[in-house]
Design a protein around this motif. Sequence first.
Motif, mmCIF file in Angstrom:
data_model
loop_
_atom_site.group_PDB
_atom_site.id
_atom_site.type_symbol
_atom_site.label_atom_id
_atom_site.label_comp_id
_atom_site.label_asym_id
_atom_site.label_seq_id
_atom_site.Cartn_x
_atom_site.Cartn_y
_atom_site.Cartn_z
ATOM 1 N N UNK B 46 0.917 -1.186 0.034
ATOM 2 C CA UNK B 46 -0.013 -0.117 -0.238
ATOM 3 C C UNK B 46 0.996 1.325 0.333
ATOM 4 N N UNK B 47 1.911 1.148 0.970
ATOM 5 C CA UNK B 47 2.631 2.274 1.043
ATOM 6 C C UNK B 47 3.595 1.706 0.276
ATOM 7 N N UNK B 48 4.492 2.886 -0.516
ATOM 8 C CA UNK B 48 5.539 2.579 -1.626
ATOM 9 C C UNK B 48 5.769 4.220 -1.620
ATOM 10 N N UNK B 49 7.136 4.146 -2.435
ATOM 11 C CA UNK B 49 7.533 5.092 -2.559
ATOM 12 C C UNK B 49 7.369 6.133 -3.401
ATOM 13 N N UNK B 51 3.304 5.833 -3.391
ATOM 14 C CA UNK B 51 2.035 6.791 -2.544
ATOM 15 C C UNK B 51 2.847 7.397 -1.749
ATOM 16 N N UNK B 52 4.100 7.928 -1.252
ATOM 17 C CA UNK B 52 4.305 8.270 -0.230
ATOM 18 C C UNK B 52 4.084 9.523 -0.339
ATOM 19 N N UNK B 53 3.885 10.303 0.800
ATOM 20 C CA UNK B 53 3.806 11.006 1.212
ATOM 21 C C UNK B 53 4.627 12.275 0.171
#
Lengths: 525, 525
Positions: B46-49, B51-53
């Motif tokens: 879910x959280x990858x480079x 999709x990261x903020x």
Amino acid sequence: EGQIFCLFVQLRLYNIASSFLSFGRFTRQPRLPHCADMYRLQSLATLTLDTLNPQVKAVEYAVRGPIVIKAGEIERYLEEGGTKPFSEVIKANIGDAHAMGQQPITFLRQVVALCTFPELMDSPSFPEDAKWRARRILQGCGGHSLGSYSASPGVECIRKDIAAYIEQRDEGVPSDWENIYLTTGASDGIMTILRLLVSGKDSSRTGVMIPIPQYPLYSAAISEMDAVQVNYYLDEDNCWALDINELYRAYQAAKLHCQPRVICIINPGNPTGQVQSKKCIEEVLHFAYEENLFVMSDEVYQDNVYTPDCQFHSFKKVLYEMGPEYFNSVELASFHSTSKGYTGECGFRGGYMEVINMDPEVKAQMVKLLSVRLCPPLAGQAAMDVIVNPPQPDEHSYKQFRQEKSSVLGALADKAKLTEQILNAVPGIKCNPVQGAMYAFPRIFIPPKAVEEAKALGMQPDMFYCLRLLEETGICVVPGSGFGQKDGTYHFRMTILPSIEKLKVLLGKVRDFHIRFLKEYSALE
Amino acid sequence: EGQIFCLFVQLRLYNIASSFLSFGRFTRQPRLPHCADMYRLQSLATLTLDTLNPQVKAVEYAVRGPIVIKAGEIERYLEEGGTKPFSEVIKANIGDAHAMGQQPITFLRQVVALCTFPELMDSPSFPEDAKWRARRILQGCGGHSLGSYSASPGVECIRKDIAAYIEQRDEGVPSDWENIYLTTGASDGIMTILRLLVSGKDSSRTGVMIPIPQYPLYSAAISEMDAVQVNYYLDEDNCWALDINELYRAYQAAKLHCQPRVICIINPGNPTGQVQSKKCIEEVLHFAYEENLFVMSDEVYQDNVYTPDCQFHSFKKVLYEMGPEYFNSVELASFHSTSKGYTGECGFRGGYMEVINMDPEVKAQMVKLLSVRLCPPLAGQAAMDVIVNPPQPDEHSYKQFRQEKSSVLGALADKAKLTEQILNAVPGIKCNPVQGAMYAFPRIFIPPKAVEEAKALGMQPDMFYCLRLLEETGICVVPGSGFGQKDGTYHFRMTILPSIEKLKVLLGKVRDFHIRFLKEYSALE
């Protein structure tokens, strides 16, 4: 009525008044115009409510909100000799055990004192088991001093102790110390993970699923970061259980206007006190797996379970038992704290998070982010170490430690039961069992006439109720609207932390107040 | 060359490698497809480079950046028996005095230990002056315990002590304790104020004026909050003085693409070590007044002034002396910390800010924001109290306290002088006087051939230089590019904190390395 209106006006005028009173000395004065300065006369301060970061403005945090400010004012009024129908304010608004008279765990304080002032290592009044723990912690600190920064994720040996503790708690489920990050209380960890997850614009903006009722750190963080709050409602009729169908409903509804990417669970629940069943946790994890959601599991009350038919199951352990398919893929962060449990060390701002299945590149980014804040406070890290590495049966301090721990937890269990019983005996109050955590969240019936009156004052009905409770009894609780609740239902959150004697007095006053309140507003109909 | 290329590849591969090494156990495994799960095979975490903020991604923080990670790797390599041309890594990258062997101030630790473990009040080995301070602090704490949350702005009596300290420091300029907010280190306060100030979109987005070179907390916070960084350059040829014309230039240039609303000053300077003159401060304040800027004055090194011709002037005192026109209107936040000065208590995460002329409504919003984070750590608050309320000449602990304090500050003054002298004797290194703070920021000549080689490796030339310094000598310093510098100039920041013996060794190694480096790359031309 006049009294309540007064309160309301007081609240509304709070800011304005403070500009003339407390802040008077430094308040911008009208200035005499002089040449080079004329244009500034029109301008106000650089930073005003109009120019303030709108995300800050949107933040709400009821646990320390207007009702608590009001309680402080009444306290000062009493101190200065003012009179009220009560002699003291009882703050049942916040989970602050020591403020309510709970004594610290001796062993924890001994270890932290030894770390703080290592000359005490020579003192015969400190036990050897505390000394070796302190020595070990200091060996992990730069210059063997609590005054050094630690690595940003925390002191290495403390991270290792935490991993060992988790493995033991979860009956052998592996825990890698490099997945452990010390934090400044659990709140800090929760904010860090949310900060990573917030991205996207408009309908691709990150949606954060949170329970309603929730602990308002979540809604506050979501506002501050301008994420989208996605509410899933806990089932009050079923002891605040999490209903998986409600999760799907909330998720599907949210997908229309945002991108839900994370689900937050509080177990045991705050403010609702329920303890989740293993089956329920499995369902949540399966849902997260299916929908590719990051799971944030707030487990700060893991040691606060009171009813014999309930047991704490960590999300990580349940995930493990669901098989490698799940255990190697679902991204999960779980949070713990020194502030709750049997230690109640809120002031130390200690805590940790365990993060599994996080993309290694993201992890490197997270460490970078943590490094900007340098490190969590070392005394809090040391306190956390004692919690995960308490005296063992063969150690000198074991007996006292065990006695202190079970005394705190036993008293909390008694108070949980007592609170539920007394509240449920009041007509118009209904309280689910306090299975865990430190709060009761009773549902209160507010007569339509009172609802009307509150609305006329521009106030939530439960805020109106809690303000009157405060003014008439000195009891400070937080309105349910600060946590979220189903429309048309009203609640308040109170802690079960006061001593049993004080708690009985408090509950008696709540009962009498509620009966009076019902009578007053029913008579009006 | 091959060696440097290796280093570079190592750095680049750091994240990738870690997925196979340290994080291996929990890395997502390739999964066998099964029916309900097919579609997930394409998806990553879910959280990858990706999709990261993105604001988190943009953050940089050199003080704990890649070179420090590399230093940690070399340390571990040495511990495991590996060999290098040196026997230990000397970390001169971070202002962490205790890690470099500085001893804590006895009195401060006594007070904090007494607060932590009040049973020690009965111990004859603790002096009465420490005991009464501890008793007084505990009386300000809920349940008389460091384990309670304090009010979000801090313990009231500590806020009062701080206000009294400021009044004394500023020779009578009034300080209102309600303008004092305890913080979790100075960084926390700086972030809080910036968070309030960031608003607007596109060309009305808040611009934050910061010195270049700067302490990278500022640039990191600006990135994280998506504000606009507005650089004003300090004048290296004039001892890193702040040139008012440069402020106007930077401001005018910035107005074209953002709304500059705040100016940050670091005095004494970090990394640059200059101490600002009263005249310079007046000019800055006049500029802020004219342009309606919020002033953030980072004064954490206020006790670290070494050269007899320099003196610390607080921005607040200078503002007061400019008259009520200024003193009643310029919005000013100044920051202090337990981490620097003569105490060096970084691990306590203590600090405070004084905020004047803030709009009362904004103040209420700030308190709300602080309340979400509950409160700063109590041990840090207690440590701060000791710093502002040290032993007085008529008290038992005075003599030892004064001796310890002057010994730390005297040694720092000696090391400041020594560092400047030795560095300036090296051909191709030029170091301004270290008037204050804890760092030297020498300018280094890097031969064009070395610059070319670095660029070929995709590296900043001073990063290339610092990596070679680390690999060849074990000395860890931070490249100037991490702080910002004029294009085409190169620097590094080193602390002056190692013991005088170790510092001499360190500086000798820097000299020898630099001469070798010049020779190597000049020979290539």
